[in-house]
Every structure is written in C-alpha cells, then in structure tokens.
Design a protein around this motif. Structure first.
Motif, PDB file in Angstrom:
ATOM      1  N   THR A 229       0.869  -1.166   0.000  1.00  0.00           N
ATOM      2  CA  THR A 229       0.000   0.000   0.000  1.00  0.00           C
ATOM      3  C   THR A 229       0.909   1.220   0.000  1.00  0.00           C
ATOM      4  O   THR A 229       1.711   1.405   0.917  1.00  0.00           O
ATOM      5  CB  THR A 229      -0.897   0.020   1.260  1.00  0.00           C
ATOM      6  N   ILE A 230       0.796   2.029  -1.040  1.00  0.00           N
ATOM      7  CA  ILE A 230       1.664   3.198  -1.182  1.00  0.00           C
ATOM      8  C   ILE A 230       1.065   4.346  -0.373  1.00  0.00           C
ATOM      9  O   ILE A 230      -0.103   4.694  -0.564  1.00  0.00           O
ATOM     10  CB  ILE A 230       1.830   3.582  -2.661  1.00  0.00           C
ATOM     11  N   PRO A 231       1.859   4.926   0.537  1.00  0.00           N
ATOM     12  CA  PRO A 231       1.324   6.001   1.374  1.00  0.00           C
ATOM     13  C   PRO A 231       1.175   7.304   0.608  1.00  0.00           C
ATOM     14  O   PRO A 231       1.837   7.527  -0.404  1.00  0.00           O
ATOM     15  CB  PRO A 231       2.387   6.147   2.475  1.00  0.00           C
ATOM     16  N   GLU A 232       0.299   8.153   1.123  1.00  0.00           N
ATOM     17  CA  GLU A 232       0.190   9.509   0.583  1.00  0.00           C
ATOM     18  C   GLU A 232       1.507  10.218   0.843  1.00  0.00           C
ATOM     19  O   GLU A 232       2.134  10.001   1.881  1.00  0.00           O
ATOM     20  CB  GLU A 232      -0.947  10.266   1.274  1.00  0.00           C
ATOM     21  N   PRO A 233       1.969  11.065  -0.074  1.00  0.00           N
ATOM     22  CA  PRO A 233       3.215  11.802   0.171  1.00  0.00           C
ATOM     23  C   PRO A 233       3.091  12.694   1.411  1.00  0.00           C
ATOM     24  O   PRO A 233       2.000  13.145   1.763  1.00  0.00           O
ATOM     25  CB  PRO A 233       3.385  12.653  -1.086  1.00  0.00           C
ATOM     26  N   LEU A 234       4.212  12.922   2.050  1.00  0.00           N
ATOM     27  CA  LEU A 234       4.242  13.819   3.206  1.00  0.00           C
ATOM     28  C   LEU A 234       3.969  15.255   2.762  1.00  0.00           C
ATOM     29  O   LEU A 234       4.482  15.691   1.732  1.00  0.00           O
ATOM     30  CB  LEU A 234       5.618  13.780   3.874  1.00  0.00           C
ATOM     31  N   ASN A 235       3.178  15.972   3.543  1.00  0.00           N
ATOM     32  CA  ASN A 235       3.022  17.394   3.256  1.00  0.00           C
ATOM     33  C   ASN A 235       4.143  18.146   3.985  1.00  0.00           C
ATOM     34  O   ASN A 235       4.908  17.557   4.747  1.00  0.00           O
ATOM     35  CB  ASN A 235       1.621  17.902   3.642  1.00  0.00           C
ATOM     36  N   ASP A 236       4.252  19.439   3.737  1.00  0.00           N
ATOM     37  CA  ASP A 236       5.349  20.223   4.320  1.00  0.00           C
ATOM     38  C   ASP A 236       5.320  20.218   5.846  1.00  0.00           C
ATOM     39  O   ASP A 236       6.374  20.145   6.488  1.00  0.00           O
ATOM     40  CB  ASP A 236       5.319  21.666   3.797  1.00  0.00           C
ATOM     41  N   ALA A 237       4.137  20.271   6.444  1.00  0.00           N
ATOM     42  CA  ALA A 237       4.035  20.266   7.907  1.00  0.00           C
ATOM     43  C   ALA A 237       4.549  18.939   8.475  1.00  0.00           C
ATOM     44  O   ALA A 237       5.255  18.928   9.495  1.00  0.00           O
ATOM     45  CB  ALA A 237       2.588  20.510   8.335  1.00  0.00           C
ATOM     46  N   GLU A 238       4.231  17.822   7.824  1.00  0.00           N
ATOM     47  CA  GLU A 238       4.710  16.513   8.288  1.00  0.00           C
ATOM     48  C   GLU A 238       6.221  16.398   8.114  1.00  0.00           C
ATOM     49  O   GLU A 238       6.914  15.880   8.998  1.00  0.00           O
ATOM     50  CB  GLU A 238       4.003  15.389   7.521  1.00  0.00           C
ATOM     51  N   LYS A 239       6.745  16.878   7.000  1.00  0.00           N
ATOM     52  CA  LYS A 239       8.198  16.865   6.790  1.00  0.00           C
ATOM     53  C   LYS A 239       8.904  17.669   7.877  1.00  0.00           C
ATOM     54  O   LYS A 239       9.897  17.219   8.442  1.00  0.00           O
ATOM     55  CB  LYS A 239       8.549  17.445   5.412  1.00  0.00           C
ATOM     56  N   ASN A 240       8.385  18.853   8.159  1.00  0.00           N
ATOM     57  CA  ASN A 240       8.979  19.700   9.199  1.00  0.00           C
ATOM     58  C   ASN A 240       8.880  19.033  10.566  1.00  0.00           C
ATOM     59  O   ASN A 240       9.816  19.113  11.364  1.00  0.00           O
ATOM     60  CB  ASN A 240       8.317  21.077   9.233  1.00  0.00           C
TER      61      ASN A 240
END
Length: 171
Positions: free
Chosen positions: A89-100
């Motif tokens: 199952t391919i995850p949704e890409p990280l958004n900028d807030a999650e990356k930070n």
C-alpha cells in the motif's frame, strides 16, 4: 593544519579497525552474517509491543526493498530467505508540515548541530508512527560507515549504512 592531521590519524585508526574486522571474518572469528543483523531498532520495539503488526512490517519492506522476504527463524542466513507475494500500500506523500515535524523531531533527539538533513524515503504512517529514511550530517561528528542487514519479525528490510531508518510518533 592540526585538524587535518587529526582527521588523517582518525581515518587511519578506522582503516586499521576495518582491516582487523575483515581478517577476523576470514579467521572464523566472525563466521555468520546473521551476527551482523540489526534487529535492535524502533520498528522491532513497536512490533514486539503490538503497536505495529506483521503486515505493517511487510509493507515497509515492500516499499523499501521492492519485495518481501521472510526467514523462518532467527537462525536463517540471507540465502535462506523466501520471497513471498505481497502487494504494498503506497502512502500519501508527506506534506510540508509533516516533513517539518519529522525533521524537528529528529533534530531534538540528536546531540550536536545537524548541518544537513533530507528525507530520502517515506514508507508510511502506521498506528500514529511515521517511518522514514533519513540522510543527515551532524557538524564535527564522524560516523561509523558499517553496512547492516535489517530484519524485523524475520522480515528482511534491506541494508542500512550511513542513512537512518527513523520512526517517530505523530502529533
């Protein structure tokens, strides 16, 4: 000048240690690659505590390595792994807030100034834990550049070297 000399001396010591390690393997002192397996990690801890399950581990393996391979027991060597069918199952890409958030969480756990940081692989969020592979440098710190075979719950998760497979609890 002194700093360069010190770096050369340290590199020489590391080289001697590496040569000794390789000669120890040939002498039969270290004769099993399983002794180099890294199973002391956050994913193993989460699996043993029941916070993530075997299918989560398989999904991470499929995304990270490209397939899932299972060892029947802890004693199995690399050549004894058996590939199994598994659709990741391919995850949704990280958004900028999650990356930070991941970056700040990582930086809060290390001693020293992080001079470079990059998320080079994201394998999903499992039971409120992000699983990502990080590449980073810490100012004025030299790292062991060994390459380790990672296994969690007898599932092959590939190899890790200077990068880190990082797990952190989501907000």
């Amino acid at each position: 000048m002194i700093k360069k000399l010190l770096i050369l001396i340290i590199n020489g010591v590391f080289l001697l240690c590496a040569l000794f390690a390789f000669s120890a393997c040939d002498a039969g002192i270290v004769n099993d690659i399983d002794e180099e397996i890294c199973s002391d990690n956050m994913l193993t801890d989460l699996y043993k505590s029941g916070e993530i399950n075997i299918n989560d581990i398989k999904n991470i393996a499929a995304l990270r390595v490209g397939y899932v391979a299972i060892a029947e027991s802890e004693g199995h060597k690399l050549e004894d792994y058996k590939k199994i069918d598994f659709v990741a199952t391919i995850p949704e890409p990280l958004n900028d807030a999650e990356k930070n958030y991941i970056e700040n969480n990582f930086k809060s756990k290390v001693d020293g100034e992080v001079s470079s940081f990059e998320i080079i692989g994201y394998y999903g969020k499992y039971n409120d834990y992000y699983v990502a592979e990080l590449s980073y440098e810490i100012k004025d710190v030299l790292f062991d550049t060994g390459i380790y075979h990672i296994r969690v719950a007898n599932v092959f998760l590939g190899y890790i070297g200077s990068d880190e497979l990082f797990v952190c609890k989501a907000k």
